[in-house]
Scaffold this motif. Structure first.
Motif, PDB file in Angstrom:
ATOM      1  N   SER A 128       2.403-109.728 -69.152  1.00 13.76           N
ATOM      2  CA  SER A 128       3.514-108.994 -69.777  1.00 13.76           C
ATOM      3  C   SER A 128       3.135-107.528 -69.999  1.00 13.76           C
ATOM      4  CB  SER A 128       3.952-109.654 -71.091  1.00 13.76           C
ATOM      5  OG  SER A 128       2.971-109.516 -72.077  1.00 13.76           O
ATOM      6  N   PHE A 129       1.863-107.262 -70.251  1.00 19.07           N
ATOM      7  CA  PHE A 129       1.410-105.871 -70.389  1.00 19.07           C
ATOM      8  C   PHE A 129       1.688-105.110 -69.093  1.00 19.07           C
ATOM      9  CE2 PHE A 129      -1.819-102.562 -69.888  1.00 19.07           C
ATOM     10  CZ  PHE A 129      -1.629-101.827 -71.047  1.00 19.07           C
ATOM     11  N   GLU A 130       1.305-105.690 -67.982  1.00 15.31           N
ATOM     12  CA  GLU A 130       1.506-105.026 -66.695  1.00 15.31           C
ATOM     13  C   GLU A 130       2.980-104.898 -66.338  1.00 15.31           C
ATOM     14  OE1 GLU A 130      -0.984-107.367 -64.151  1.00 15.31           O
ATOM     15  OE2 GLU A 130      -2.802-106.343 -64.827  1.00 15.31           O
ATOM     16  N   ALA A 131       3.808-105.838 -66.806  1.00 10.84           N
ATOM     17  CA  ALA A 131       5.241-105.788 -66.524  1.00 10.84           C
ATOM     18  C   ALA A 131       5.986-104.846 -67.465  1.00 10.84           C
ATOM     19  CB  ALA A 131       5.840-107.193 -66.628  1.00 10.84           C
ATOM     20  N   ASP A 132       5.568-104.784 -68.728  1.00 10.93           N
ATOM     21  CA  ASP A 132       6.290-104.023 -69.750  1.00 10.93           C
ATOM     22  C   ASP A 132       5.866-102.559 -69.858  1.00 10.93           C
ATOM     23  OD1 ASP A 132       7.539-106.404 -70.326  1.00 10.93           O
ATOM     24  OD2 ASP A 132       6.365-106.814 -72.131  1.00 10.93           O
ATOM     25  N   TYR A 133       4.680-102.229 -69.398  1.00 14.21           N
ATOM     26  CA  TYR A 133       4.154-100.868 -69.537  1.00 14.21           C
ATOM     27  C   TYR A 133       4.049-100.200 -68.172  1.00 14.21           C
ATOM     28  CZ  TYR A 133       2.872-101.720 -74.394  1.00 14.21           C
ATOM     29  OH  TYR A 133       2.907-101.978 -75.743  1.00 14.21           O
ATOM     30  N   GLU A 144       1.667 -95.597 -59.765  1.00  8.98           N
ATOM     31  CA  GLU A 144       2.235 -96.542 -58.814  1.00  8.98           C
ATOM     32  C   GLU A 144       3.172 -97.419 -59.627  1.00  8.98           C
ATOM     33  OE1 GLU A 144      -0.752 -98.598 -56.577  1.00  8.98           O
ATOM     34  OE2 GLU A 144      -1.398 -96.763 -55.575  1.00  8.98           O
ATOM     35  N   PRO A 145       4.478 -97.242 -59.471  1.00  8.17           N
ATOM     36  CA  PRO A 145       5.465 -97.897 -60.339  1.00  8.17           C
ATOM     37  C   PRO A 145       5.411 -99.417 -60.369  1.00  8.17           C
ATOM     38  CG  PRO A 145       6.503 -96.257 -58.952  1.00  8.17           C
ATOM     39  CD  PRO A 145       5.097 -96.381 -58.497  1.00  8.17           C
ATOM     40  N   ASN A 146       5.091-100.044 -59.235  1.00  9.76           N
ATOM     41  CA  ASN A 146       5.098-101.505 -59.149  1.00  9.76           C
ATOM     42  C   ASN A 146       3.759-102.051 -58.656  1.00  9.76           C
ATOM     43  OD1 ASN A 146       7.832-101.862 -59.883  1.00  9.76           O
ATOM     44  ND2 ASN A 146       8.453-101.254 -57.830  1.00  9.76           N
ATOM     45  N   PRO A 147       2.692-101.934 -59.449  1.00  6.15           N
ATOM     46  CA  PRO A 147       1.427-102.472 -58.953  1.00  6.15           C
ATOM     47  C   PRO A 147       1.520-103.987 -58.837  1.00  6.15           C
ATOM     48  CG  PRO A 147       1.202-101.757 -61.226  1.00  6.15           C
ATOM     49  CD  PRO A 147       2.583-101.417 -60.786  1.00  6.15           C
ATOM     50  N   PRO A 148       0.893-104.636 -57.927  1.00  2.87           N
ATOM     51  CA  PRO A 148       0.005-104.089 -56.897  1.00  2.87           C
ATOM     52  C   PRO A 148       0.741-103.596 -55.649  1.00  2.87           C
ATOM     53  CG  PRO A 148      -0.028-106.461 -56.756  1.00  2.87           C
ATOM     54  CD  PRO A 148       0.883-106.103 -57.912  1.00  2.87           C
ATOM     55  N   PHE A 173      -4.787-102.975 -73.700  1.00  8.18           N
ATOM     56  CA  PHE A 173      -4.096-104.245 -73.910  1.00  8.18           C
ATOM     57  C   PHE A 173      -4.224-104.701 -75.362  1.00  8.18           C
ATOM     58  CE2 PHE A 173      -4.470-108.921 -74.118  1.00  8.18           C
ATOM     59  CZ  PHE A 173      -3.150-109.240 -73.877  1.00  8.18           C
ATOM     60  N   ASP A 174      -5.412-104.572 -75.925  1.00 12.31           N
ATOM     61  CA  ASP A 174      -5.635-105.007 -77.306  1.00 12.31           C
ATOM     62  C   ASP A 174      -4.762-104.250 -78.300  1.00 12.31           C
ATOM     63  OD1 ASP A 174      -7.512-106.770 -76.348  1.00 12.31           O
ATOM     64  OD2 ASP A 174      -9.232-105.507 -76.856  1.00 12.31           O
ATOM     65  N   LEU A 175      -4.478-102.984 -78.028  1.00 12.29           N
ATOM     66  CA  LEU A 175      -3.670-102.171 -78.941  1.00 12.29           C
ATOM     67  C   LEU A 175      -2.179-102.182 -78.588  1.00 12.29           C
ATOM     68  CD1 LEU A 175      -6.118 -99.187 -79.362  1.00 12.29           C
ATOM     69  CD2 LEU A 175      -5.521-100.887 -81.080  1.00 12.29           C
ATOM     70  N   SER A 176      -1.847-102.809 -77.485  1.00 13.74           N
ATOM     71  CA  SER A 176      -0.443-102.873 -77.094  1.00 13.74           C
ATOM     72  C   SER A 176       0.270-103.969 -77.886  1.00 13.74           C
ATOM     73  CB  SER A 176      -0.323-103.167 -75.599  1.00 13.74           C
ATOM     74  OG  SER A 176      -0.635-104.524 -75.330  1.00 13.74           O
ATOM     75  N   LYS A 177       1.582-103.998 -77.732  1.00 15.72           N
ATOM     76  CA  LYS A 177       2.382-105.042 -78.373  1.00 15.72           C
ATOM     77  C   LYS A 177       2.660-106.198 -77.424  1.00 15.72           C
ATOM     78  CE  LYS A 177       4.572-101.754 -81.501  1.00 15.72           C
ATOM     79  NZ  LYS A 177       5.832-101.099 -81.886  1.00 15.72           N
TER      80      LYS A 177
END
Length: 166
Positions: A98-103, A129-133, A88-92
């Protein structure tokens, strides 16, 4: 009570290794996150994350996967009060949501489900798993870590995740 256990052949055995790959079309980024095993048996992200642009060259994908798996550490310090989410820290991404939604997250690890043959190369299991949870879909592929098979499986599972999400 005694159990009749067969001795498994150690020929061709490989030590367990694991990493995660996070891919974002929106941010045009791919993260290769090696894991380490803490003394309590937990697997945690390591800070030596490989960051590349997405889409990346096919050969770079294979090379970065192998490098991330090679960075796996058998024993890492664990401080429950100071856990860091390196990916997460190195993501945009701006927020964790948004990290979980965008990646799209893919997990790669050494396949330990069945015994290895004497001359068999290391098998790597790729899962997502494409759509966690929501665990309605669970995608898994497995192949030997030779040539570019793992890169191809990674791309195939990623493409399937994109289709399922849309």
């Amino acid at each position: 009570m005694f159990w009749n256990k067969k001795k498994r052949s150690q020929a061709g055995k490989y030590p367990y290794r694991a990493c995660n790959i996070y891919i974002s079309e929106k941010h045009q980024q791919i993260l290769f996150v090696p894991f380490g095993r803490a003394d309590i048996g937990l697997h945690i992200e390591q800070e030596n994350v490989i960051v590349d642009t997405w889409p990346c060259k096919f050969q770079d994908l294979q090379t970065n996967i192998e490098e991330a798996l090679n960075r796996y550490q058998l024993l890492v310090p664990y401080d429950k009060d100071n856990l860091v989410w390196h990916s997460f820290d190195l993501s945009k991404a701006k927020t964790r949501h948004s990290f979980e939604a965008d990646y799209i997250s893919l997990h790669l690890s050494t396949d330990t489900t069945k015994e290895y043959g004497s001359h068999e190369k290391e098998r790597i299991r790729v899962s997502a798993e494409p759509n966690p949870p929501d665990s309605t879909y669970s995608l898994t592929g497995c192949s030997h870590l030779t040539d570019t098979r793992i890169a191809q499986i990674t791309l195939d599972i990623y493409d399937a995740c994109v289709k399922i999400r849309s």
